[in-house]
Design a protein around this motif. Structure first.
Motif, PDB file in Angstrom:
ATOM      1  N   LEU A  65      19.712  43.366   7.347  1.00  0.00           N
ATOM      2  CA  LEU A  65      18.479  43.198   6.581  1.00  0.00           C
ATOM      3  C   LEU A  65      18.354  44.354   5.598  1.00  0.00           C
ATOM      4  O   LEU A  65      18.856  45.456   5.842  1.00  0.00           O
ATOM      5  CB  LEU A  65      17.255  43.219   7.504  1.00  0.00           C
ATOM      6  N   SER A  66      17.653  44.106   4.508  1.00  0.00           N
ATOM      7  CA  SER A  66      17.266  45.183   3.603  1.00  0.00           C
ATOM      8  C   SER A  66      15.825  45.597   3.868  1.00  0.00           C
ATOM      9  O   SER A  66      15.438  46.724   3.575  1.00  0.00           O
ATOM     10  CB  SER A  66      17.443  44.760   2.145  1.00  0.00           C
ATOM     11  N   VAL A  67      15.046  44.676   4.433  1.00  0.00           N
ATOM     12  CA  VAL A  67      13.664  44.945   4.821  1.00  0.00           C
ATOM     13  C   VAL A  67      13.411  44.275   6.164  1.00  0.00           C
ATOM     14  O   VAL A  67      13.791  43.119   6.364  1.00  0.00           O
ATOM     15  CB  VAL A  67      12.651  44.379   3.791  1.00  0.00           C
ATOM     16  N   ALA A  68      12.786  45.006   7.073  1.00  0.00           N
ATOM     17  CA  ALA A  68      12.335  44.433   8.350  1.00  0.00           C
ATOM     18  C   ALA A  68      10.840  44.669   8.457  1.00  0.00           C
ATOM     19  O   ALA A  68      10.363  45.782   8.219  1.00  0.00           O
ATOM     20  CB  ALA A  68      13.059  45.083   9.526  1.00  0.00           C
ATOM     21  N   GLN A  69      10.122  43.623   8.798  1.00  0.00           N
ATOM     22  CA  GLN A  69       8.685  43.705   9.056  1.00  0.00           C
ATOM     23  C   GLN A  69       8.507  43.443  10.553  1.00  0.00           C
ATOM     24  O   GLN A  69       8.760  42.335  11.016  1.00  0.00           O
ATOM     25  CB  GLN A  69       7.919  42.653   8.247  1.00  0.00           C
ATOM     26  N   LEU A  70       8.098  44.471  11.286  1.00  0.00           N
ATOM     27  CA  LEU A  70       7.965  44.369  12.734  1.00  0.00           C
ATOM     28  C   LEU A  70       6.557  44.757  13.166  1.00  0.00           C
ATOM     29  O   LEU A  70       5.949  45.654  12.586  1.00  0.00           O
ATOM     30  CB  LEU A  70       8.966  45.287  13.435  1.00  0.00           C
ATOM     31  N   GLU A 107       6.910  48.434   8.235  1.00  0.00           N
ATOM     32  CA  GLU A 107       7.978  48.007   7.353  1.00  0.00           C
ATOM     33  C   GLU A 107       9.103  49.033   7.379  1.00  0.00           C
ATOM     34  O   GLU A 107       8.862  50.223   7.214  1.00  0.00           O
ATOM     35  CB  GLU A 107       7.458  47.858   5.920  1.00  0.00           C
ATOM     36  N   LEU A 108      10.311  48.552   7.615  1.00  0.00           N
ATOM     37  CA  LEU A 108      11.513  49.382   7.564  1.00  0.00           C
ATOM     38  C   LEU A 108      12.336  48.905   6.374  1.00  0.00           C
ATOM     39  O   LEU A 108      12.527  47.699   6.202  1.00  0.00           O
ATOM     40  CB  LEU A 108      12.333  49.239   8.840  1.00  0.00           C
ATOM     41  N   CYS A 109      12.818  49.830   5.559  1.00  0.00           N
ATOM     42  CA  CYS A 109      13.623  49.483   4.389  1.00  0.00           C
ATOM     43  C   CYS A 109      14.937  50.246   4.420  1.00  0.00           C
ATOM     44  O   CYS A 109      15.003  51.348   4.947  1.00  0.00           O
ATOM     45  CB  CYS A 109      12.871  49.828   3.106  1.00  0.00           C
ATOM     46  N   GLY A 110      15.955  49.655   3.840  1.00  0.00           N
ATOM     47  CA  GLY A 110      17.266  50.300   3.785  1.00  0.00           C
ATOM     48  C   GLY A 110      18.324  49.379   4.347  1.00  0.00           C
ATOM     49  O   GLY A 110      18.127  48.182   4.492  1.00  0.00           O
ATOM     50  N   ASP A 111      19.473  49.963   4.674  1.00  0.00           N
ATOM     51  CA  ASP A 111      20.562  49.200   5.283  1.00  0.00           C
ATOM     52  C   ASP A 111      20.301  49.112   6.777  1.00  0.00           C
ATOM     53  O   ASP A 111      20.460  50.099   7.499  1.00  0.00           O
ATOM     54  CB  ASP A 111      21.900  49.887   5.009  1.00  0.00           C
ATOM     55  N   LEU A 112      19.888  47.932   7.233  1.00  0.00           N
ATOM     56  CA  LEU A 112      19.521  47.714   8.635  1.00  0.00           C
ATOM     57  C   LEU A 112      20.457  46.688   9.253  1.00  0.00           C
ATOM     58  O   LEU A 112      20.743  45.655   8.651  1.00  0.00           O
ATOM     59  CB  LEU A 112      18.078  47.212   8.731  1.00  0.00           C
ATOM     60  N   GLU A 113      20.921  46.974  10.458  1.00  0.00           N
ATOM     61  CA  GLU A 113      21.751  46.024  11.211  1.00  0.00           C
ATOM     62  C   GLU A 113      20.889  45.342  12.265  1.00  0.00           C
ATOM     63  O   GLU A 113      20.167  46.018  13.009  1.00  0.00           O
ATOM     64  CB  GLU A 113      22.909  46.750  11.913  1.00  0.00           C
ATOM     65  N   ILE A 114      20.957  44.016  12.323  1.00  0.00           N
ATOM     66  CA  ILE A 114      20.296  43.274  13.399  1.00  0.00           C
ATOM     67  C   ILE A 114      21.182  43.387  14.625  1.00  0.00           C
ATOM     68  O   ILE A 114      22.318  42.904  14.628  1.00  0.00           O
ATOM     69  CB  ILE A 114      20.105  41.791  13.036  1.00  0.00           C
ATOM     70  N   LEU A 115      20.688  44.048  15.657  1.00  0.00           N
ATOM     71  CA  LEU A 115      21.447  44.192  16.897  1.00  0.00           C
ATOM     72  C   LEU A 115      21.207  43.022  17.832  1.00  0.00           C
ATOM     73  O   LEU A 115      22.096  42.609  18.572  1.00  0.00           O
ATOM     74  CB  LEU A 115      21.051  45.490  17.593  1.00  0.00           C
ATOM     75  N   SER A 116      19.987  42.504  17.799  1.00  0.00           N
ATOM     76  CA  SER A 116      19.622  41.410  18.679  1.00  0.00           C
ATOM     77  C   SER A 116      18.407  40.698  18.110  1.00  0.00           C
ATOM     78  O   SER A 116      17.494  41.334  17.594  1.00  0.00           O
ATOM     79  CB  SER A 116      19.300  41.952  20.077  1.00  0.00           C
ATOM     80  N   LEU A 117      18.406  39.384  18.202  1.00  0.00           N
ATOM     81  CA  LEU A 117      17.284  38.561  17.774  1.00  0.00           C
ATOM     82  C   LEU A 117      17.185  37.398  18.749  1.00  0.00           C
ATOM     83  O   LEU A 117      18.184  36.736  19.028  1.00  0.00           O
ATOM     84  CB  LEU A 117      17.509  38.040  16.353  1.00  0.00           C
ATOM     85  N   ALA A 118      15.992  37.158  19.274  1.00  0.00           N
ATOM     86  CA  ALA A 118      15.789  36.047  20.211  1.00  0.00           C
ATOM     87  C   ALA A 118      14.346  35.588  20.108  1.00  0.00           C
ATOM     88  O   ALA A 118      13.470  36.333  19.672  1.00  0.00           O
ATOM     89  CB  ALA A 118      16.106  36.487  21.638  1.00  0.00           C
ATOM     90  N   GLY A 119      14.096  34.350  20.529  1.00  0.00           N
ATOM     91  CA  GLY A 119      12.729  33.862  20.547  1.00  0.00           C
ATOM     92  C   GLY A 119      12.655  32.361  20.671  1.00  0.00           C
ATOM     93  O   GLY A 119      13.647  31.685  20.927  1.00  0.00           O
ATOM     94  N   SER A 120      11.434  31.847  20.465  1.00  0.00           N
ATOM     95  CA  SER A 120      11.194  30.415  20.553  1.00  0.00           C
ATOM     96  C   SER A 120      10.585  29.927  19.243  1.00  0.00           C
ATOM     97  O   SER A 120       9.913  30.672  18.527  1.00  0.00           O
ATOM     98  CB  SER A 120      10.276  30.091  21.733  1.00  0.00           C
ATOM     99  N   LEU A 121      10.847  28.642  18.944  1.00  0.00           N
ATOM    100  CA  LEU A 121      10.336  28.004  17.734  1.00  0.00           C
ATOM    101  C   LEU A 121       9.533  26.779  18.135  1.00  0.00           C
ATOM    102  O   LEU A 121       9.995  25.969  18.952  1.00  0.00           O
ATOM    103  CB  LEU A 121      11.486  27.576  16.818  1.00  0.00           C
ATOM    104  N   SER A 122       8.347  26.658  17.559  1.00  0.00           N
ATOM    105  CA  SER A 122       7.502  25.484  17.782  1.00  0.00           C
ATOM    106  C   SER A 122       6.911  25.068  16.452  1.00  0.00           C
ATOM    107  O   SER A 122       6.913  25.857  15.493  1.00  0.00           O
ATOM    108  CB  SER A 122       6.387  25.807  18.783  1.00  0.00           C
ATOM    109  N   PRO A 123       6.369  23.851  16.354  1.00  0.00           N
ATOM    110  CA  PRO A 123       5.698  23.456  15.110  1.00  0.00           C
ATOM    111  C   PRO A 123       4.531  24.378  14.766  1.00  0.00           C
ATOM    112  O   PRO A 123       4.150  24.490  13.606  1.00  0.00           O
ATOM    113  CB  PRO A 123       5.214  22.036  15.402  1.00  0.00           C
ATOM    114  N   ASP A 124       3.975  25.075  15.759  1.00  0.00           N
ATOM    115  CA  ASP A 124       2.863  26.006  15.548  1.00  0.00           C
ATOM    116  C   ASP A 124       3.338  27.370  15.067  1.00  0.00           C
ATOM    117  O   ASP A 124       2.501  28.225  14.765  1.00  0.00           O
ATOM    118  CB  ASP A 124       2.074  26.210  16.846  1.00  0.00           C
ATOM    119  N   GLY A 125       4.634  27.598  15.038  1.00  0.00           N
ATOM    120  CA  GLY A 125       5.155  28.882  14.587  1.00  0.00           C
ATOM    121  C   GLY A 125       6.260  29.398  15.478  1.00  0.00           C
ATOM    122  O   GLY A 125       6.669  28.766  16.442  1.00  0.00           O
ATOM    123  N   ALA A 126       6.715  30.589  15.128  1.00  0.00           N
ATOM    124  CA  ALA A 126       7.827  31.214  15.839  1.00  0.00           C
ATOM    125  C   ALA A 126       7.334  32.426  16.612  1.00  0.00           C
ATOM    126  O   ALA A 126       6.405  33.103  16.193  1.00  0.00           O
ATOM    127  CB  ALA A 126       8.894  31.644  14.840  1.00  0.00           C
TER     128      ALA A 126
END
Length: 131
Positions: A39-44, A54-73
């Protein structure tokens, strides 16, 4: 259950792209099993915090997980900056892919996920229904 590998391209909003998956594939429930990339920008949002960081710069995603529903993620992510410092939290809109994001999703066509207010927590929590 169907596995769906995805690759996001530079400039894409990570969260927005994931929220488009359900209508594109005609399902109402999915899990993000894993994600890596950059990522170049992460909003956490950190645990218990009202606002975003907000984090800016050269960022590596180490892990991403979650659930998705019609109501959102509901997504959590850990990222490392160029010095190797790791930060994690709840993924908000505005996480911009730098070079790539490689994701594995599990689509669940036999389920419908929704977010409903939970009396015990006071938050909109995952409700799981079999179709």
């Amino acid at each position: 259950m169907t596995m769906l590998p995805l690759r996001l391209n530079p400039g894409q909003d990570l969260r927005a792209a994931l929220q488009e998956v359900l209508p594109q594939h005609g399902v109402q429930a999915a899990y993000v099993l894993q994600g890596i990339g950059s990522l170049s920008v992460a909003q956490l949002r950190f645990a218990g915090a009202a606002g975003l960081t907000e984090l800016c710069g050269d960022l590596e995603i180490l892990s991403l997980a979650g659930s998705l529903s019609p109501d959102g993620a509901h997504l959590h992510m850990a990222v490392a900056d160029a010095q190797g410092r790791v930060t994690g939290g709840h993924v908000a809109a505005g996480c911009v892919v730098r070079t790539t994001a490689e994701l594995l999703l599990m689509l669940l066509p036999e389920y419908r996920f929704s977010r409903e207010k939970d009396a015990a927590t006071g938050y909109a929590e995952l409700a799981i229904r079999k179709l």
